[in-house]
Design an enzyme around this catalytic site. Structure first.
Site, PDB file in Angstrom:
ATOM      1  CB  CYS A  38      84.635  50.356  48.868  1.00 43.45           C
ATOM      2  SG  CYS A  38      85.368  51.391  50.083  1.00 43.45           S
ATOM      3  CB  CYS A  65      90.312  51.432  49.193  1.00 44.08           C
ATOM      4  SG  CYS A  65      89.060  52.140  50.532  1.00 44.08           S
ATOM      5  CB  CYS A  68      86.894  48.121  50.484  1.00 40.55           C
ATOM      6  SG  CYS A  68      87.753  48.559  49.081  1.00 40.55           S
ATOM      7  CD1 TRP A 431      84.140   7.098  39.239  1.00 41.73           C
ATOM      8  CD2 TRP A 431      86.205   6.857  40.414  1.00 41.73           C
ATOM      9  NE1 TRP A 431      83.917   7.401  40.667  1.00 41.73           N
ATOM     10  CE2 TRP A 431      85.076   7.302  41.464  1.00 41.73           C
ATOM     11  CE3 TRP A 431      87.580   6.887  40.946  1.00 41.73           C
ATOM     12  CZ2 TRP A 431      85.548   7.627  42.724  1.00 41.73           C
ATOM     13  CZ3 TRP A 431      87.750   7.229  42.508  1.00 41.73           C
ATOM     14  CH2 TRP A 431      86.586   7.538  43.376  1.00 41.73           C
ATOM     15  CE1 TYR A 435      86.668  11.890  45.152  1.00 43.31           C
ATOM     16  CE2 TYR A 435      89.124  11.785  45.478  1.00 43.31           C
ATOM     17  CZ  TYR A 435      87.839  11.889  46.206  1.00 43.31           C
ATOM     18  OH  TYR A 435      87.899  12.125  47.342  1.00 43.31           O
ATOM     19  CG  ASP A 451      80.453   7.426  41.554  1.00 45.22           C
ATOM     20  OD1 ASP A 451      81.750   7.280  42.340  1.00 45.22           O
ATOM     21  OD2 ASP A 451      79.613   7.367  42.428  1.00 45.22           O
TER      22      ASP A 451
END
Length: 498
Positions: A38, A65, A68, A431, A435, A451
């Protein structure tokens, strides 16, 4: 959050952007709490109190505020959470989990009792879940009053308040302003030409926006997603990502579209446009958009963890998912075939079983089929699209698990339990599960062991050797994976040219 007041005050005095979103500063002389970036005149140390989040600051008697705007601070990664369970509850609350349901329902989703949830949440955040939810509703309403021209009644409904009277009373008692006064003091943005509401969501720089778009462009689903890449020859080009979206809460279904692009550089934010059809689901939309852009990422912490590996693409993000089920389906379709082939199959799936959804954009015209739709299919119907029969059976099993509620693919689930449930389904191995953890579950330390591209990128090592190498990148292996994939793609492109 650091607990040393002297260190926090030093970060506040320096306006150090690295700490934005990590803590808030309450100023006793004004009764206002601010972000550490801020531009307000620096208060004396004795007048400062430090809080980890807005709900704690407001419970301490401070109001946000107007300069900000703490509601615009970037989020945090799950790695930063004091308790993953409490973090999961907080993320669900931010997405509106307590707007239409009670604490017992939220606890049941997390597999615990409401008493245990209150205990864990209080220990982590210092406030009750209901107080946290109240703060989130008020901050969203404040944001809507400042950034949109929505009528106050619609602001209250979109923010999750069931009563306009209660909204007005809480807003006045907590912030010392009426909603109409807040609206007059603000400068709401004009409605987007396509009819949507516009917002900005902050991130911590650097941010490899072009790299994120490249990843999404190769995997976007025809009819559901669209990517306009950054034109490197045009300095004004920023590119964008658009998609259709369905959000369900109980018996209520909201559908529409959203568009994400990069805000002007100085603001360190992405610009989001949300269609009117998703207006009543704004908490879930705003919470969800952070995932595909990985807005909670701390790129400096990731860079320190990865070392030289991260040097080639500073600010690289892990492309998460607004819809975890969609990503899981895409992962199964992509098993042992090229990215392009999986893209083709996903488009056929949407065309055959997705619901038409008109939008102002020619490329977006369907919603991805929900799990209930695919769960009702015979695998043969999917095989007719050219999907291998074993994967068709895996997709139906996956859809049935999600539709029945036995598998939750949101980003706030129990990671180990979800990975175990995924791998218990036919056709989903380690795998694919990793993922899904990387993109759908928002886990920064996923590692798709075995992989082929990763092993090749590491110099043709074996799976075991790659796994050992990856230990050095914990807890940021998801980012290491993306860096290695990116490097392998670039090398392949150079090879094709030469």
């Amino acid at each position: 959050m650091h607990t040393d007041p002297a260190a926090l005050y030093a970060a506040f005095v320096a306006r150090d952007r690295r700490f934005d979103g990590h803590f808030l500063v309450g100023v006793t002389s004004t009764g206002i709490y601010c972000r550490p970036v801020c531009s307000v005149r620096t208060p004396k140390p004795d007048h400062c109190r430090f809080f980890a989040h807005a709900a704690a600051a407001e419970a301490g008697g401070f109001r946000p505020c107007l300069r900000c705007r703490p509601e615009l601070a970037p989020g945090l990664s799950s790695i930063d959470a004091p308790s993953r369970l409490a973090w999961a509850a907080a993320r669900r609350i931010e997405a509106g989990a307590l707007d239409d349901a009670g604490l017992a329902d939220l606890a049941a989703q997390l597999g615990i009792t409401d008493r245990h949830l209150r205990r864990v949440f209080g220990a982590a955040f210092g406030v009750r879940p209901i107080d946290y939810a109240q703060t989130q509703r008020l901050l969203l309403a404040k944001r809507l009053l400042a950034d949109t021209a929505l009528p106050v009644t619609e602001v209250a409904m979109a923010a999750g308040f069931g009563s306009l009277r209660r909204f007005n009373t809480l807003f006045r008692s907590r912030y010392g302003l009426t909603p109409s006064t807040m609206r007059r003091a603000a400068d709401p943005q004009a409605t987007d030409p396509a009819g949507g509401l516009r917002f900005e969501l902050a991130f911590r720089p650097p941010f490899d926006w072009a790299g994120l778009l490249d990843f999404l462009a190769a995997r976007c689903i025809r009819g559901v997603e669209e990517v306009v890449p950054v034109d490197v020859d045009d300095p004004t080009s920023v590119g964008l990502y658009r998609r259709t979206l369905r959000l369900s809460s109980g018996d209520t279904v909201q559908t529409g579209w959203l568009s994400i692009t990069l805000a002007p550089a100085a603001r360190h934010a992405v610009a989001l446009t949300v269609s009117p059809g998703l207006q009543r689901a704004l908490p879930a939309v705003l919470a969800g958009v952070g995932r595909p852009c990985d807005l909670g990422c701390d790129p400096l912490a990731v860079a320190q963890g990865l070392g030289p590996l991260a040097a080639g693409a500073p600010g690289l993000r892990v492309p998460g998912a607004v819809d975890g089920f969609e990503v899981a389906v895409r992962a199964v379709l992509g098993q042992q075939i090229s990215v392009k082939a999986a893209h083709t199959l996903a488009g056929r799936l949407v065309e055959a079983f997705g619901e038409a959804s008109p939008t102002p954009f020619a490329a977006l015209h369907h919603l991805f089929p929900p799990p209930e739709r695919l769960a009702a299919l015979d695998p043969a119907a999917l095989a007719d699209l050219g999907i291998v029969r074993s994967r068709a059976a895996a997709l139906v099993a996956l859809a049935r698990a999600v539709a029945s509620g036995t598998l939750d693919l949101g980003p706030c689930t129990d990671l180990d339990a979800t990975l175990a449930r995924l791998q218990a389904l036919p056709g989903i191995g380690p795998w694919t599960a990793q993922y899904i953890a990387l993109r759908a579950l928002g886990w920064p330390d996923a590692w798709p062991s075995g992989d082929v591209v990763l092993c090749k990128a590491l110099g043709g090592v074996t799976r075991a050797q790659a796994d050992v190498r990856a230990q050095a990148w914990r807890p940021w292996r998801s980012y290491a994976t993306l860096h290695l994939w990116r490097g392998a793609t670039a090398a392949a492109a150079i090879s094709a040219i030469t």
